[in-house]
Write a protein that holds these residues in place. Structure first.
Motif, PDB file in Angstrom:
ATOM      1  N   LEU A  80      37.035 -60.658 -16.524  1.00 46.88           N
ATOM      2  CA  LEU A  80      36.624 -60.140 -15.288  1.00 46.88           C
ATOM      3  C   LEU A  80      37.356 -60.451 -13.920  1.00 46.88           C
ATOM      4  CD1 LEU A  80      34.524 -58.479 -13.602  1.00 46.88           C
ATOM      5  CD2 LEU A  80      32.918 -60.628 -13.728  1.00 46.88           C
ATOM      6  N   GLY A  81      37.748 -61.695 -13.761  1.00 45.80           N
ATOM      7  CA  GLY A  81      38.227 -62.290 -12.522  1.00 45.80           C
ATOM      8  C   GLY A  81      39.730 -61.483 -12.298  1.00 45.80           C
ATOM      9  N   GLU A  82      40.534 -61.339 -13.287  1.00 48.59           N
ATOM     10  CA  GLU A  82      41.522 -60.568 -13.506  1.00 48.59           C
ATOM     11  C   GLU A  82      41.352 -59.178 -12.799  1.00 48.59           C
ATOM     12  OE1 GLU A  82      44.317 -62.654 -17.066  1.00 48.59           O
ATOM     13  OE2 GLU A  82      43.522 -60.699 -17.233  1.00 48.59           O
ATOM     14  N   ALA A  83      40.546 -58.572 -13.321  1.00 49.29           N
ATOM     15  CA  ALA A  83      40.183 -57.123 -12.763  1.00 49.29           C
ATOM     16  C   ALA A  83      39.875 -57.145 -11.157  1.00 49.29           C
ATOM     17  CB  ALA A  83      38.767 -56.554 -13.841  1.00 49.29           C
ATOM     18  N   GLU A  84      38.927 -58.224 -10.904  1.00 49.30           N
ATOM     19  CA  GLU A  84      38.539 -58.292  -9.742  1.00 49.30           C
ATOM     20  C   GLU A  84      39.886 -58.360  -8.716  1.00 49.30           C
ATOM     21  OE1 GLU A  84      34.326 -60.220  -9.509  1.00 49.30           O
ATOM     22  OE2 GLU A  84      36.056 -61.567  -9.917  1.00 49.30           O
ATOM     23  N   ALA A  85      40.704 -59.226  -8.924  1.00 49.00           N
ATOM     24  CA  ALA A  85      41.946 -59.361  -8.157  1.00 49.00           C
ATOM     25  C   ALA A  85      42.711 -58.119  -8.154  1.00 49.00           C
ATOM     26  CB  ALA A  85      42.799 -60.731  -8.723  1.00 49.00           C
ATOM     27  N   LEU A  86      42.960 -57.648  -9.453  1.00 45.80           N
ATOM     28  CA  LEU A  86      43.836 -56.278  -9.227  1.00 45.80           C
ATOM     29  C   LEU A  86      43.243 -54.930  -8.471  1.00 45.80           C
ATOM     30  CD1 LEU A  86      45.601 -57.905 -11.356  1.00 45.80           C
ATOM     31  CD2 LEU A  86      45.938 -55.757 -12.604  1.00 45.80           C
ATOM     32  N   ALA A  87      41.834 -55.079  -8.702  1.00 46.94           N
ATOM     33  CA  ALA A  87      41.309 -54.040  -8.012  1.00 46.94           C
ATOM     34  C   ALA A  87      41.160 -54.218  -6.285  1.00 46.94           C
ATOM     35  CB  ALA A  87      39.590 -53.964  -8.579  1.00 46.94           C
ATOM     36  N   GLU A  88      41.077 -55.396  -6.029  1.00 40.11           N
ATOM     37  CA  GLU A  88      41.255 -55.954  -4.690  1.00 40.11           C
ATOM     38  C   GLU A  88      42.678 -55.301  -4.179  1.00 40.11           C
ATOM     39  OE1 GLU A  88      40.462 -60.021  -4.620  1.00 40.11           O
ATOM     40  OE2 GLU A  88      38.494 -59.914  -4.904  1.00 40.11           O
ATOM     41  N   TRP A 369      56.759 -61.881  -5.094  1.00 39.93           N
ATOM     42  CA  TRP A 369      55.404 -61.388  -5.087  1.00 39.93           C
ATOM     43  C   TRP A 369      54.582 -62.286  -5.688  1.00 39.93           C
ATOM     44  CZ3 TRP A 369      57.943 -57.214  -9.158  1.00 39.93           C
ATOM     45  CH2 TRP A 369      58.486 -56.294  -8.540  1.00 39.93           C
ATOM     46  N   PRO A 370      53.329 -62.220  -5.171  1.00 45.95           N
ATOM     47  CA  PRO A 370      52.252 -63.112  -5.421  1.00 45.95           C
ATOM     48  C   PRO A 370      51.624 -62.915  -6.870  1.00 45.95           C
ATOM     49  CG  PRO A 370      51.275 -61.688  -3.914  1.00 45.95           C
ATOM     50  CD  PRO A 370      52.830 -61.494  -3.975  1.00 45.95           C
ATOM     51  N   ILE A 371      51.459 -63.956  -7.747  1.00 43.97           N
ATOM     52  CA  ILE A 371      50.780 -63.667  -8.911  1.00 43.97           C
ATOM     53  C   ILE A 371      49.428 -63.514  -8.608  1.00 43.97           C
ATOM     54  CG2 ILE A 371      50.361 -64.726 -11.135  1.00 43.97           C
ATOM     55  CD1 ILE A 371      52.988 -65.866 -10.857  1.00 43.97           C
ATOM     56  N   THR A 372      48.733 -62.335  -8.431  1.00 47.59           N
ATOM     57  CA  THR A 372      47.323 -61.971  -7.745  1.00 47.59           C
ATOM     58  C   THR A 372      46.653 -62.872  -8.453  1.00 47.59           C
ATOM     59  OG1 THR A 372      48.623 -59.853  -7.528  1.00 47.59           O
ATOM     60  CG2 THR A 372      46.408 -60.193  -6.641  1.00 47.59           C
ATOM     61  N   ALA A 373      46.475 -62.495  -9.930  1.00 48.96           N
ATOM     62  CA  ALA A 373      45.330 -62.905 -10.783  1.00 48.96           C
ATOM     63  C   ALA A 373      45.440 -64.353 -11.244  1.00 48.96           C
ATOM     64  CB  ALA A 373      45.143 -61.768 -11.922  1.00 48.96           C
ATOM     65  N   ARG A 374      46.258 -65.144 -10.792  1.00 54.92           N
ATOM     66  CA  ARG A 374      46.642 -66.334 -11.464  1.00 54.92           C
ATOM     67  C   ARG A 374      45.405 -67.343 -11.061  1.00 54.92           C
ATOM     68  NH1 ARG A 374      47.506 -71.502  -9.390  1.00 54.92           N
ATOM     69  NH2 ARG A 374      48.678 -72.995 -10.698  1.00 54.92           N
ATOM     70  N   GLY A 375      44.556 -67.889 -11.983  1.00 55.85           N
ATOM     71  CA  GLY A 375      43.698 -68.775 -11.894  1.00 55.85           C
ATOM     72  C   GLY A 375      42.292 -67.859 -11.812  1.00 55.85           C
ATOM     73  N   ARG A 376      42.424 -66.295 -12.115  1.00 52.25           N
ATOM     74  CA  ARG A 376      41.128 -65.747 -11.759  1.00 52.25           C
ATOM     75  C   ARG A 376      40.870 -65.414 -13.220  1.00 52.25           C
ATOM     76  NH1 ARG A 376      40.731 -63.263  -6.620  1.00 52.25           N
ATOM     77  NH2 ARG A 376      39.026 -62.050  -7.582  1.00 52.25           N
ATOM     78  N   SER A 377      40.793 -66.038 -14.184  1.00 49.56           N
ATOM     79  CA  SER A 377      40.494 -65.700 -15.526  1.00 49.56           C
ATOM     80  C   SER A 377      39.092 -65.762 -15.993  1.00 49.56           C
ATOM     81  CB  SER A 377      41.211 -66.561 -16.543  1.00 49.56           C
ATOM     82  OG  SER A 377      40.873 -67.841 -16.375  1.00 49.56           O
ATOM     83  N   ARG A 378      38.095 -66.031 -15.194  1.00 47.67           N
ATOM     84  CA  ARG A 378      36.839 -66.202 -15.315  1.00 47.67           C
ATOM     85  C   ARG A 378      35.948 -64.834 -15.017  1.00 47.67           C
ATOM     86  NH1 ARG A 378      34.570 -71.555 -12.587  1.00 47.67           N
ATOM     87  NH2 ARG A 378      35.726 -70.973 -10.712  1.00 47.67           N
TER      88      ARG A 378
END
Length: 378
Positions: A80-88, A369-378
């Protein structure tokens, strides 16, 4: 604080600036990346398959948008955290490939679904289906996750898939879209023939699940799966109509050692590198570089030495901050400050160790390029 991103901003556009990066640095060759993205998109179009690359590989809005511009229908996210970051970041079509179960996560999923054009999630349990139906306020796309035999997630049988389909159909806020079966165990079988035999057997099983669903009115619109290791075989088998390939964009040692397309040449090229510097060289035939356990994921073995050392030189982990380079003839003498380029053994978790990609064209830094979803795995 002067981090690497701020430190390197002034190097963008300066000829030869790659050599001036503070190391270890995660580097992407933009030209090779573009070629990999184009080759996969062309192959998917040729076979009439939808392409939904797995963003767990790159965790990057910038790269996801390149994939979509090349023809991908959207991306997958592992969590979910990855999805939130990419959606943002503006990615509008996402499939979350793991069940979302915890109460706080369900609340976040509800909020994400309300602001996205096309969100989907997989399910494998009736209780999860009921919880999703209770939480969401607008229709949510769901796919039945099918266990490929590793007993990680997924329904365990065709009968269980049918029962779960019937539960989904009871809830008006849930839209049944199809099935997912990702055969992770088969992706890294080195032999093309052995991998073909293994994935063919699993696709036969998936066909039995699809047939059972069809018989009960649950013909799947989407049949998603595949990976970099099996996509060429999946194209020939024709069971899947959507591919979740990920590592092809970067490649890594694990996939480079596989016969991906039943041909001598690997169809995708290394586009992801860790640039490092020799920090000690007091023994002939050996050098120590500034890239150790904190620079590479360790689950896939050792990195590949691509340049800066004699042919056949090998890497050894030598601690958190250091790696050893060994010349097989024990003759080469390095000088401190020498540059070295290496390929990751496993790209996905290696990427998660860094904050940004240093994007180069030739030897020039052209973007960060930022690694947008780094650390957003939860």
């Amino acid at each position: 604080m002067l981090d690497d991103v701020r430190l390197h901003q002034a190097l963008i556009g300066q000829p030869g600036s790659r050599a001036r990066l503070n190391t270890p640095a995660l580097v992407v060759d933009r030209d090779a990346l573009d070629r990999n993205i184009r080759r996969m998109a062309d192959l998917a179009r040729k076979h009439g398959v939808a392409l939904r690359p797995h963003a767990k590989t790159h965790k990057s809005v910038d790269i996801a948008k390149l994939q979509i511009a090349a023809g991908a229908v959207g991306v997958c996210c592992a969590k979910l955290g990855e999805a939130e970051a990419l959606a943002e970041g503006g990615v509008e079509s996402i499939l979350i490939t793991s069940p979302v179960v915890a109460a706080p996560a369900l609340a976040r999923l509800k909020a994400l679904n309300e602001r996205m054009r096309d969100l989907a999630v997989v399910v494998d349990n009736p209780a999860n289906v009921a919880a999703l139906a209770t939480v969401v306020t607008r229709p949510l796309n769901v796919l039945i996750d099918v266990d490929p035999g590793i007993h990680r997630t997924g329904v365990p049988s065709a009968a269980a898939a049918v029962e779960l389909f019937k539960v989904i159909e009871q809830h008006k806020k849930l839209r049944y879209r199809g099935v997912q079966m990702y055969c992770g165990r088969q992706q890294h079988i080195a032999s093309y023939k052995e991998r073909t035999d293994a994935i063919s057997e699993r696709m036969d099983y998936l066909k039995s699940v699809i047939a059972a669903l069809k018989a009960q009115g649950g013909a799947p619109e989407v049949v998603t799966g595949a990976g970099t290791g099996t996509h060429h075989i999946d194209a020939l088998l024709g069971v899947l109509n959507e591919w979740q390939v990920g590592s092809y964009a970067f490649m890594d040692r694990q996939y480079a050692e596989c016969d991906l397309a039943n041909q001598p040449a690997v169809p995708y090229e290394y586009s992801l590198f860790v640039d490092a510097t020799v920090v000690s060289a007091n023994t002939p035939g050996r050098a120590t570089i500034d890239a150790g356990y904190k620079a590479f994921a360790t689950d896939g073995g050792v990195p590949v030495v691509l340049s800066g050392a004699p042919k056949g030189s090998v890497y050894q982990f030598m601690g958190d901050e250091h790696g050893g380079i060994v010349d097989p003839e024990s003759k080469h003498v390095w000088t401190i400050g020498d540059s070295m380029r290496l390929a990751a053994p496993h790209c996905d978790p290696t990427v998660n160790l860094y904050d940004a990609y240093h994007v180069v064209s030739g030897e020039t830094l052209v973007a960060i390029w930022p690694i947008t979803a780094r650390g957003r795995s939860r």
